[in-house]
Design a protein around this motif. Structure first.
Motif, PDB file in Angstrom:
ATOM      1  N   CYS A  60     -12.788  -9.235  33.847  1.00 52.76           N
ATOM      2  CA  CYS A  60     -11.719  -9.345  34.834  1.00 52.76           C
ATOM      3  C   CYS A  60     -12.206 -10.218  35.987  1.00 52.76           C
ATOM      4  O   CYS A  60     -13.415 -10.393  36.167  1.00 52.76           O
ATOM      5  CB  CYS A  60     -11.332  -7.959  35.346  1.00 52.76           C
ATOM      6  SG  CYS A  60     -10.926  -6.832  34.013  1.00 52.76           S
ATOM      7  N   TYR A  61     -11.271 -10.703  36.800  1.00 54.93           N
ATOM      8  CA  TYR A  61     -11.611 -11.715  37.794  1.00 54.93           C
ATOM      9  C   TYR A  61     -10.986 -11.403  39.145  1.00 54.93           C
ATOM     10  O   TYR A  61      -9.823 -10.995  39.230  1.00 54.93           O
ATOM     11  CB  TYR A  61     -11.132 -13.092  37.309  1.00 54.93           C
ATOM     12  CG  TYR A  61     -11.717 -13.435  35.970  1.00 54.93           C
ATOM     13  CD1 TYR A  61     -12.926 -14.107  35.880  1.00 54.93           C
ATOM     14  CD2 TYR A  61     -11.090 -13.037  34.792  1.00 54.93           C
ATOM     15  CE1 TYR A  61     -13.493 -14.390  34.646  1.00 54.93           C
ATOM     16  CE2 TYR A  61     -11.651 -13.309  33.554  1.00 54.93           C
ATOM     17  CZ  TYR A  61     -12.850 -13.985  33.489  1.00 54.93           C
ATOM     18  OH  TYR A  61     -13.413 -14.255  32.278  1.00 54.93           O
ATOM     19  N   LEU A  62     -11.787 -11.616  40.190  1.00 56.31           N
ATOM     20  CA  LEU A  62     -11.335 -11.493  41.574  1.00 56.31           C
ATOM     21  C   LEU A  62     -11.886 -12.669  42.374  1.00 56.31           C
ATOM     22  O   LEU A  62     -13.003 -13.127  42.122  1.00 56.31           O
ATOM     23  CB  LEU A  62     -11.850 -10.197  42.212  1.00 56.31           C
ATOM     24  CG  LEU A  62     -11.166  -8.896  41.845  1.00 56.31           C
ATOM     25  CD1 LEU A  62     -11.947  -7.723  42.424  1.00 56.31           C
ATOM     26  CD2 LEU A  62      -9.736  -8.876  42.353  1.00 56.31           C
ATOM     27  N   PRO A  63     -11.125 -13.110  43.388  1.00 54.35           N
ATOM     28  CA  PRO A  63     -11.649 -14.153  44.265  1.00 54.35           C
ATOM     29  C   PRO A  63     -12.646 -13.581  45.269  1.00 54.35           C
ATOM     30  O   PRO A  63     -12.528 -12.428  45.678  1.00 54.35           O
ATOM     31  CB  PRO A  63     -10.394 -14.671  44.982  1.00 54.35           C
ATOM     32  CG  PRO A  63      -9.489 -13.474  45.019  1.00 54.35           C
ATOM     33  CD  PRO A  63      -9.758 -12.721  43.740  1.00 54.35           C
ATOM     34  N   VAL A  64     -13.638 -14.386  45.631  1.00 46.44           N
ATOM     35  CA  VAL A  64     -14.633 -14.027  46.647  1.00 46.44           C
ATOM     36  C   VAL A  64     -14.525 -15.052  47.770  1.00 46.44           C
ATOM     37  O   VAL A  64     -14.571 -16.245  47.504  1.00 46.44           O
ATOM     38  CB  VAL A  64     -16.056 -14.053  46.037  1.00 46.44           C
ATOM     39  CG1 VAL A  64     -17.106 -13.798  47.102  1.00 46.44           C
ATOM     40  CG2 VAL A  64     -16.189 -13.062  44.900  1.00 46.44           C
ATOM     41  N   LYS A 106      -6.845  -8.608  36.573  1.00 42.97           N
ATOM     42  CA  LYS A 106      -6.635  -9.966  36.078  1.00 42.97           C
ATOM     43  C   LYS A 106      -7.666 -10.220  34.988  1.00 42.97           C
ATOM     44  O   LYS A 106      -8.867 -10.308  35.266  1.00 42.97           O
ATOM     45  CB  LYS A 106      -6.780 -10.987  37.206  1.00 42.97           C
ATOM     46  CG  LYS A 106      -5.648 -10.910  38.222  1.00 42.97           C
ATOM     47  CD  LYS A 106      -4.343 -11.254  37.556  1.00 42.97           C
ATOM     48  CE  LYS A 106      -3.193 -11.241  38.531  1.00 42.97           C
ATOM     49  NZ  LYS A 106      -1.929 -11.537  37.872  1.00 42.97           N
ATOM     50  N   THR A 107      -7.205 -10.333  33.747  1.00 43.36           N
ATOM     51  CA  THR A 107      -8.111 -10.489  32.623  1.00 43.36           C
ATOM     52  C   THR A 107      -8.306 -11.951  32.224  1.00 43.36           C
ATOM     53  O   THR A 107      -8.979 -12.238  31.240  1.00 43.36           O
ATOM     54  CB  THR A 107      -7.609  -9.689  31.410  1.00 43.36           C
ATOM     55  OG1 THR A 107      -6.265 -10.079  31.115  1.00 43.36           O
ATOM     56  CG2 THR A 107      -7.674  -8.187  31.708  1.00 43.36           C
ATOM     57  N   GLY A 112      -1.505 -17.716  35.542  1.00 44.73           N
ATOM     58  CA  GLY A 112      -0.518 -17.117  36.435  1.00 44.73           C
ATOM     59  C   GLY A 112      -0.261 -15.657  36.116  1.00 44.73           C
ATOM     60  O   GLY A 112      -0.903 -15.067  35.241  1.00 44.73           O
ATOM     61  N   ALA A 113       0.716 -15.086  36.822  1.00 44.74           N
ATOM     62  CA  ALA A 113       1.010 -13.658  36.672  1.00 44.74           C
ATOM     63  C   ALA A 113       1.402 -13.322  35.237  1.00 44.74           C
ATOM     64  O   ALA A 113       0.973 -12.303  34.694  1.00 44.74           O
ATOM     65  CB  ALA A 113       2.114 -13.249  37.638  1.00 44.74           C
ATOM     66  N   ALA A 114       2.175 -14.181  34.582  1.00 45.02           N
ATOM     67  CA  ALA A 114       2.634 -13.903  33.220  1.00 45.02           C
ATOM     68  C   ALA A 114       1.469 -13.877  32.228  1.00 45.02           C
ATOM     69  O   ALA A 114       1.540 -13.180  31.224  1.00 45.02           O
ATOM     70  CB  ALA A 114       3.672 -14.938  32.791  1.00 45.02           C
TER      71      ALA A 114
END
Length: 137
Positions: A60-64, A106-107, A112-114
């Motif tokens: 999964c992904y996150l912004p830093v 977020k995988t 985008g969201a879709a």
């Protein structure tokens, strides 16, 4: 009282890599979170004690740094066993699998969201609300 779930034993690791996710400043970086669950046998707090279940591995992904507060809360949610559960896979229809328990991730870094990725301007606020609902501050 602190809310806990029935997530099976597993691990949560993370690595910060260079490069921004779509929709974030070029100066930001990307945190990749890896959840890893081996196959196992359900315990007394699961739906079918004694039955085997299929594990999973999810990236999964996150912004830093924009997602750092969410990451800290996801760590608490994982420790409280609230991120995953044993159930039926919506993707495969297979039962007795480790599946998401309702806190969205977020995988993909893209799509985008879709496509379960970025850009998605409201994701951090939405997942923050899901963590609020789960009692994770």
């Amino acid at each position: 009282q602190v809310r806990t779930g029935a997530q099976p034993d597993g691990s949560m690791t993370d690595y910060v890599e260079p490069g921004a996710l779509p929709g974030f400043p070029a100066s930001s970086r990307t945190r990749r979170i890896t959840y890893d669950f081996d196959d196992g046998v359900q315990g007394p707090d699961h739906l079918e004690p004694g039955a085997s279940y299929r594990g999973t591995r999810r990236d999964c992904y996150l912004p830093v740094p924009e997602g750092d507060a969410v990451f800290r809360r996801l760590r608490v949610a994982f420790e409280r066993r609230l991120i995953f559960r044993i159930g039926t896979s919506l993707t495969t229809g297979r039962s007795n699998c480790v599946v998401w328990a309702g806190i969205h991730h977020k995988t993909s870094p893209y799509g985008g969201a879709a496509g379960h990725g970025y850009p998605d301007e409201t994701y951090l606020a939405r997942v923050g609300g899901e963590l609020d609902d789960a009692g994770v501050e």
